[in-house]
Design a protein around this motif. Structure first.
Motif, PDB file in Angstrom:
ATOM      1  N   ARG A   1      -9.791  33.377  26.571  1.00  0.00           N
ATOM      2  CA  ARG A   1      -9.182  34.690  26.383  1.00  0.00           C
ATOM      3  C   ARG A   1      -9.081  35.068  24.911  1.00  0.00           C
ATOM      4  O   ARG A   1      -9.497  36.128  24.494  1.00  0.00           O
ATOM      5  CB  ARG A   1      -7.805  34.695  27.041  1.00  0.00           C
ATOM      6  N   CYS A   2      -8.539  34.163  24.073  1.00  0.00           N
ATOM      7  CA  CYS A   2      -8.309  34.521  22.669  1.00  0.00           C
ATOM      8  C   CYS A   2      -9.293  33.876  21.703  1.00  0.00           C
ATOM      9  O   CYS A   2      -9.365  34.264  20.549  1.00  0.00           O
ATOM     10  CB  CYS A   2      -6.875  34.164  22.260  1.00  0.00           C
ATOM     11  N   GLY A   3     -10.026  32.855  22.154  1.00  0.00           N
ATOM     12  CA  GLY A   3     -11.031  32.221  21.312  1.00  0.00           C
ATOM     13  C   GLY A   3     -10.489  31.197  20.335  1.00  0.00           C
ATOM     14  O   GLY A   3     -11.238  30.628  19.552  1.00  0.00           O
ATOM     15  N   LYS A   4      -9.184  30.927  20.371  1.00  0.00           N
ATOM     16  CA  LYS A   4      -8.598  29.957  19.450  1.00  0.00           C
ATOM     17  C   LYS A   4      -8.544  28.578  20.090  1.00  0.00           C
ATOM     18  O   LYS A   4      -8.611  28.439  21.301  1.00  0.00           O
ATOM     19  CB  LYS A   4      -7.193  30.404  19.050  1.00  0.00           C
ATOM     20  N   THR A   5      -8.396  27.548  19.258  1.00  0.00           N
ATOM     21  CA  THR A   5      -8.350  26.171  19.727  1.00  0.00           C
ATOM     22  C   THR A   5      -7.154  25.950  20.645  1.00  0.00           C
ATOM     23  O   THR A   5      -6.052  26.407  20.357  1.00  0.00           O
ATOM     24  CB  THR A   5      -8.249  25.202  18.537  1.00  0.00           C
ATOM     25  N   VAL A   6      -7.383  25.231  21.742  1.00  0.00           N
ATOM     26  CA  VAL A   6      -6.325  24.899  22.685  1.00  0.00           C
ATOM     27  C   VAL A   6      -5.923  23.439  22.459  1.00  0.00           C
ATOM     28  O   VAL A   6      -6.694  22.536  22.732  1.00  0.00           O
ATOM     29  CB  VAL A   6      -6.785  25.091  24.149  1.00  0.00           C
TER      30      VAL A   6
ATOM     31  N   LYS B   1      -5.903  39.059  34.151  1.00  0.00           N
ATOM     32  CA  LYS B   1      -6.499  39.991  33.192  1.00  0.00           C
ATOM     33  C   LYS B   1      -6.055  41.419  33.464  1.00  0.00           C
ATOM     34  O   LYS B   1      -5.880  42.202  32.545  1.00  0.00           O
ATOM     35  CB  LYS B   1      -8.020  39.905  33.245  1.00  0.00           C
ATOM     36  N   GLN B   2      -5.835  41.756  34.730  1.00  0.00           N
ATOM     37  CA  GLN B   2      -5.515  43.142  35.085  1.00  0.00           C
ATOM     38  C   GLN B   2      -4.025  43.461  34.992  1.00  0.00           C
ATOM     39  O   GLN B   2      -3.641  44.424  34.357  1.00  0.00           O
ATOM     40  CB  GLN B   2      -6.025  43.448  36.488  1.00  0.00           C
ATOM     41  N   CYS B   3      -3.169  42.651  35.615  1.00  0.00           N
ATOM     42  CA  CYS B   3      -1.739  42.991  35.680  1.00  0.00           C
ATOM     43  C   CYS B   3      -0.859  42.116  34.783  1.00  0.00           C
ATOM     44  O   CYS B   3       0.351  42.320  34.737  1.00  0.00           O
ATOM     45  CB  CYS B   3      -1.245  42.918  37.120  1.00  0.00           C
ATOM     46  N   SER B   4      -1.424  41.130  34.109  1.00  0.00           N
ATOM     47  CA  SER B   4      -0.719  40.223  33.185  1.00  0.00           C
ATOM     48  C   SER B   4       0.299  39.325  33.858  1.00  0.00           C
ATOM     49  O   SER B   4       1.180  38.774  33.197  1.00  0.00           O
ATOM     50  CB  SER B   4      -0.042  41.002  32.055  1.00  0.00           C
TER      51      SER B   4
ATOM     52  N   GLN C   1      -4.363  31.614  41.153  1.00  0.00           N
ATOM     53  CA  GLN C   1      -5.369  32.194  40.267  1.00  0.00           C
ATOM     54  C   GLN C   1      -6.760  32.128  40.885  1.00  0.00           C
ATOM     55  O   GLN C   1      -7.066  31.203  41.617  1.00  0.00           O
ATOM     56  CB  GLN C   1      -5.344  31.518  38.901  1.00  0.00           C
ATOM     57  N   ASN C   2      -7.560  33.140  40.602  1.00  0.00           N
ATOM     58  CA  ASN C   2      -8.966  33.183  40.997  1.00  0.00           C
ATOM     59  C   ASN C   2      -9.783  33.548  39.769  1.00  0.00           C
ATOM     60  O   ASN C   2      -9.395  34.426  39.001  1.00  0.00           O
ATOM     61  CB  ASN C   2      -9.206  34.244  42.082  1.00  0.00           C
ATOM     62  N   ALA C   3     -10.910  32.885  39.588  1.00  0.00           N
ATOM     63  CA  ALA C   3     -11.763  33.149  38.433  1.00  0.00           C
ATOM     64  C   ALA C   3     -12.944  34.018  38.848  1.00  0.00           C
ATOM     65  O   ALA C   3     -13.460  33.908  39.964  1.00  0.00           O
ATOM     66  CB  ALA C   3     -12.258  31.839  37.847  1.00  0.00           C
ATOM     67  N   HIS C   4     -13.360  34.913  37.943  1.00  0.00           N
ATOM     68  CA  HIS C   4     -14.536  35.739  38.161  1.00  0.00           C
ATOM     69  C   HIS C   4     -15.168  36.057  36.808  1.00  0.00           C
ATOM     70  O   HIS C   4     -14.525  36.679  35.959  1.00  0.00           O
ATOM     71  CB  HIS C   4     -14.163  37.043  38.890  1.00  0.00           C
ATOM     72  N   GLU C   5     -16.394  35.597  36.602  1.00  0.00           N
ATOM     73  CA  GLU C   5     -17.159  35.851  35.377  1.00  0.00           C
ATOM     74  C   GLU C   5     -16.360  35.495  34.114  1.00  0.00           C
ATOM     75  O   GLU C   5     -16.254  36.289  33.184  1.00  0.00           O
ATOM     76  CB  GLU C   5     -17.643  37.294  35.332  1.00  0.00           C
ATOM     77  N   GLY C   6     -15.756  34.302  34.110  1.00  0.00           N
ATOM     78  CA  GLY C   6     -15.069  33.812  32.915  1.00  0.00           C
ATOM     79  C   GLY C   6     -13.665  34.345  32.719  1.00  0.00           C
ATOM     80  O   GLY C   6     -13.006  33.996  31.747  1.00  0.00           O
ATOM     81  N   GLU C   7     -13.177  35.183  33.588  1.00  0.00           N
ATOM     82  CA  GLU C   7     -11.819  35.712  33.495  1.00  0.00           C
ATOM     83  C   GLU C   7     -11.029  35.260  34.704  1.00  0.00           C
ATOM     84  O   GLU C   7     -11.595  34.853  35.712  1.00  0.00           O
ATOM     85  CB  GLU C   7     -11.820  37.247  33.422  1.00  0.00           C
ATOM     86  N   ILE C   8      -9.698  35.311  34.594  1.00  0.00           N
ATOM     87  CA  ILE C   8      -8.842  34.900  35.702  1.00  0.00           C
ATOM     88  C   ILE C   8      -7.991  36.077  36.174  1.00  0.00           C
ATOM     89  O   ILE C   8      -7.610  36.940  35.378  1.00  0.00           O
ATOM     90  CB  ILE C   8      -7.958  33.695  35.314  1.00  0.00           C
ATOM     91  N   TYR C   9      -7.709  36.073  37.467  1.00  0.00           N
ATOM     92  CA  TYR C   9      -6.960  37.153  38.107  1.00  0.00           C
ATOM     93  C   TYR C   9      -5.981  36.547  39.099  1.00  0.00           C
ATOM     94  O   TYR C   9      -6.234  35.474  39.658  1.00  0.00           O
ATOM     95  CB  TYR C   9      -7.909  38.085  38.871  1.00  0.00           C
ATOM     96  N   CYS C  10      -4.897  37.258  39.384  1.00  0.00           N
ATOM     97  CA  CYS C  10      -4.013  36.853  40.473  1.00  0.00           C
ATOM     98  C   CYS C  10      -4.740  37.163  41.779  1.00  0.00           C
ATOM     99  O   CYS C  10      -5.718  37.924  41.789  1.00  0.00           O
ATOM    100  CB  CYS C  10      -2.671  37.582  40.399  1.00  0.00           C
ATOM    101  N   LYS C  11      -4.284  36.603  42.881  1.00  0.00           N
ATOM    102  CA  LYS C  11      -4.963  36.799  44.160  1.00  0.00           C
ATOM    103  C   LYS C  11      -5.020  38.278  44.547  1.00  0.00           C
ATOM    104  O   LYS C  11      -6.027  38.744  45.075  1.00  0.00           O
ATOM    105  CB  LYS C  11      -4.278  35.980  45.246  1.00  0.00           C
ATOM    106  N   THR C  12      -3.978  39.034  44.268  1.00  0.00           N
ATOM    107  CA  THR C  12      -3.936  40.452  44.632  1.00  0.00           C
ATOM    108  C   THR C  12      -4.988  41.251  43.862  1.00  0.00           C
ATOM    109  O   THR C  12      -5.778  41.990  44.460  1.00  0.00           O
ATOM    110  CB  THR C  12      -2.532  41.033  44.374  1.00  0.00           C
ATOM    111  N   CYS C  13      -5.012  41.106  42.532  1.00  0.00           N
ATOM    112  CA  CYS C  13      -5.984  41.851  41.713  1.00  0.00           C
ATOM    113  C   CYS C  13      -7.406  41.391  41.997  1.00  0.00           C
ATOM    114  O   CYS C  13      -8.330  42.209  42.021  1.00  0.00           O
ATOM    115  CB  CYS C  13      -5.658  41.712  40.228  1.00  0.00           C
TER     116      CYS C  13
END
Length: 188
Positions: free
Chosen positions: A116-121, A142-145, A153-165
């Motif tokens: 998400r931010c590109g910084k070291t974890v 990513k959509q509703c924060s 959580q569900n992943a799609h194309e490198g991003e994560i979303y809640c089940k609803t979004c």
């Protein structure tokens, strides 16, 4: 040869002699057990929480406030460093950017980078339950924060979303797929 008495060490706090049975050591000085307390908050000290400065004793918190680093982000003393950026999730004006920052200052780590931010974890700030390293603060829909964990959580194309979004954006659509009252969700 005449007998010469051994001179006892003087307590820096009360200037009286300190005998071995009652001594406490800090910074090369000997203190009485009853004098072994913070000069600012008067808290009784132990060897694990004492800090000495110019023959005066402080608890580590008061020493940090008085002699520690000053300025924004230091929170008034040692042990009070803040990671808060001031951004509040859900507020569109202060929402954190979803794009990685290149050449950001303060990111000298060579470990895995947050998608998400590109910084070291670093391990202390890593979200639990994800095989991909994410910061805890970045592990949000990513959509509703909404804050996520491994169960929602569900992943799609490198991003994560809640089940609803995820369902709204990438789930099946058409007649019988989410158009009636039976599909309402209170997942937020």
């Amino acid at each position: 040869m005449p007998f010469k008495p051994v001179e006892q060490a003087k307590c820096p706090k009360c200037s009286r002699s300190v005998y071995a049975a009652e001594e406490r050591l800090a910074g090369g000085y000997k203190f009485h057990k009853s004098c072994f307390k913070c000069d600012l908050c008067n808290k009784m000290l132990e060897s694990t929480n004492v800090a000495e400065h110019e023959s005066k004793l402080y608890c580590k918190q008061c020493h940090g406030r008085k002699y520690g680093p000053k300025g924004y982000g230091f929170g008034g003393g040692a042990g009070a460093l803040s990671m808060d950026t001031g951004a509040q999730f859900g507020n569109k004006e202060s929402e954190m950017s979803n794009k990685p920052t290149s050449g950001s200052s303060g990111d000298a780590g060579t470990g895995p980078k947050c998608p998400r931010c590109g910084k070291t974890v670093f391990d202390a700030e890593r979200a639990i339950g994800s095989t991909v390293p994410w910061h805890k603060a970045c592990f949000r829909c990513k959509q509703c924060s909404k804050a996520l964990d491994s169960t929602n959580q569900n992943a799609h194309e490198g991003e994560i979303y809640c089940k609803t979004c995820y369902g709204k954006n990438f789930g099946p659509s058409g007649y019988g797929f989410g158009s009636g009252a039976g599909t309402l969700s209170s997942d937020k």
